[in-house]
Scaffold this active site. Structure first.
Site, mmCIF file in Angstrom:
data_model
loop_
_atom_site.group_PDB
_atom_site.id
_atom_site.type_symbol
_atom_site.label_atom_id
_atom_site.label_comp_id
_atom_site.label_asym_id
_atom_site.label_seq_id
_atom_site.Cartn_x
_atom_site.Cartn_y
_atom_site.Cartn_z
ATOM 1 N N PRO A 11 0.846 -1.203 0.000
ATOM 2 C CA PRO A 11 0.000 0.000 0.000
ATOM 3 C C PRO A 11 0.875 1.244 0.000
ATOM 4 O O PRO A 11 1.806 1.355 0.787
ATOM 5 C CB PRO A 11 -0.790 -0.133 1.306
ATOM 6 N N VAL A 13 0.330 5.544 -0.254
ATOM 7 C CA VAL A 13 -0.602 6.667 -0.300
ATOM 8 C C VAL A 13 -0.414 7.464 -1.587
ATOM 9 O O VAL A 13 0.712 7.782 -1.979
ATOM 10 C CB VAL A 13 -0.408 7.578 0.928
ATOM 11 N N GLU A 36 -3.911 3.446 1.600
ATOM 12 C CA GLU A 36 -4.682 3.498 2.838
ATOM 13 C C GLU A 36 -5.851 4.477 2.685
ATOM 14 O O GLU A 36 -5.678 5.612 2.253
ATOM 15 C CB GLU A 36 -3.783 3.966 3.989
ATOM 16 N N CYS A 110 1.902 2.668 9.279
ATOM 17 C CA CYS A 110 2.217 3.979 8.714
ATOM 18 C C CYS A 110 2.728 4.922 9.801
ATOM 19 O O CYS A 110 2.042 5.170 10.795
ATOM 20 C CB CYS A 110 0.993 4.589 8.050
ATOM 21 N N LYS A 149 -1.011 -5.063 8.596
ATOM 22 C CA LYS A 149 0.395 -4.794 8.281
ATOM 23 C C LYS A 149 1.001 -4.006 9.434
ATOM 24 O O LYS A 149 0.463 -2.978 9.836
ATOM 25 C CB LYS A 149 0.501 -3.997 6.976
ATOM 26 N N HIS A 177 6.707 -5.068 7.954
ATOM 27 C CA HIS A 177 7.719 -4.187 7.389
ATOM 28 C C HIS A 177 8.933 -4.239 8.320
ATOM 29 O O HIS A 177 8.809 -3.942 9.508
ATOM 30 C CB HIS A 177 7.167 -2.756 7.292
ATOM 31 N N ASN A 208 8.308 -7.474 4.040
ATOM 32 C CA ASN A 208 8.378 -6.194 3.339
ATOM 33 C C ASN A 208 9.630 -5.431 3.769
ATOM 34 O O ASN A 208 9.898 -5.306 4.954
ATOM 35 C CB ASN A 208 7.110 -5.389 3.661
ATOM 36 N N GLY A 209 10.396 -4.943 2.779
ATOM 37 C CA GLY A 209 11.550 -4.116 3.104
ATOM 38 C C GLY A 209 12.765 -4.425 2.264
ATOM 39 O O GLY A 209 13.250 -5.558 2.255
ATOM 40 N N ARG A 233 8.745 0.806 -2.629
ATOM 41 C CA ARG A 233 9.531 1.721 -3.461
ATOM 42 C C ARG A 233 10.070 1.067 -4.733
ATOM 43 O O ARG A 233 10.103 1.700 -5.795
ATOM 44 C CB ARG A 233 10.681 2.303 -2.647
#
Length: 326
Positions: A11, A13, A36, A110, A149, A177, A208-209, A233
């Site tokens: 996700p 933004v 989100e 987040c 998450k 993450h 994730n990461g 990213r």
């Protein structure tokens, strides 16, 4: 929804709108998270079939703004992520959209101030009772899979304890993450601490990461033991990261994103934001391309700059015909 050996779009933004999700899926993403959406905004929406586009729109009463747009093509892979700090409100938002998506996810990672200041996102990490309340409320009342998450907590043991508590709510999967709230994107993701979570629970974990190349999907899976891998990213900079055939030139990916934004009449601000993020990674906004994107006031402007005038004219004059072919 299955969570084994999946490549997942994270996700993001203002990025994870319908055109970008479809772009990632075209290149090989198995699961695509939307940006989100705050529950306060979603509960003010009405579900509408957009016959003009062939989409399903959730439109905010009063403003007429499209808060979330999806389509039948992504029904079995799109995840609707909610920003929330209240179980009842989260359920109300989820019930509006649950029949049009593959899963519902609660954002607990987040770190941005707009999310944390409202008690949402990473602010939930310090409120395990509220986490339990939100997740169990959704699980009891939805037939749609529920996930969440998180980020890493201060110590590996704290993260493991939270993951175990989340598992007990009955969620279908947990995305982790590999950074703490205070970490910056340039700080290396802590894959070893994701591995600690994987070893401590039995539900699928999505790691994730620091995934920037296709080979990194396998590297992080081996390092963590995670069921699936999520990328943010790396996908933003070049969505063809999901392709097993190798990345395409980012100029080609960028142009395809512009075409999809035109096709689905994406919000111009969202489209420009995503393009600027791509440009800043490879180039500079002070150069002619960046300046042209910044100055663009409509999708027509972007179409002219990127040489897609004929495509723009074709789409805008044949929307109903195109809809019938989708």
């Amino acid at each position: 929804m299955e969570y084994e050996n999946k490549l997942v779009l994270a996700p993001m933004v203002r990025v994870g709108t319908l055109p970008f999700r479809l772009l990632a899926a075209d290149y090989g993403a198995d699961i695509t998270y939307g940006e989100e959406i705050i529950d306060h905004k979603m509960v003010k929406c009405e579900r509408k079939l957009n016959e003009h586009l062939g989409s399903i729109d959730f439109v905010e009463n009063g403003s007429g703004n499209v808060v979330f747009r999806t389509c039948n093509e992504e029904r079995n892979r799109v995840v609707f992520q909610i920003g929330t700090s209240d179980a009842v409100r989260a359920l109300a938002a989820a019930q509006l959209v649950c029949k049009d998506v593959a899963a519902v996810d609660i954002n607990m990672g987040c770190p941005k101030s707009f999310s944390v200041s409202g008690g949402m996102g990473a602010a939930l990490l310090s409120k395990p009772d509220l986490i339990h309340d939100i997740l169990t409320t959704l699980r009891r009342n939805l037939n749609t899979p529920v996930t969440c998450k998180i980020r890493l907590l201060k110590s590996p043991q704290d993260t493991v304890e939270l993951a175990r508590r989340i598992e007990k709510t009955g969620v279908s999967a947990l995305a982790v993450h590999g950074r703490k709230v205070a970490d910056r994107p340039r700080d290396p993701a802590k894959w070893a601490e994701i591995a600690d979570v994987v070893a401590s629970i039995s539900i699928p974990v999505i790691a994730n990461g620091d995934v920037f190349e296709y080979d990194d999907f396998q590297h992080i899976k081996v390092a963590t033991g995670a069921s699936s891998v999520m990328v943010a990213r790396g996908a933003l900079w070049n969505a063809s990261i999901f392709s097993s055939h190798g990345k395409l030139p980012w100029e080609d990916v960028k142009r395809e994103y512009v075409r999809k934004s035109i096709l689905w009449d994406n919000d111009i601000k969202s489209t420009k934001h995503t393009l600027k993020e791509m440009i800043m990674h490879y180039s500079c906004l002070e150069l002619p391309e960046g300046k042209a994107v910044i100055k663009s006031e409509s999708l027509a402007d972007l179409a002219r700059f990127y040489g897609e005038e004929k495509y723009y004219e074709f789409v805008t004059h044949n929307r109903f015909l195109l809809n019938g072919r989708r």
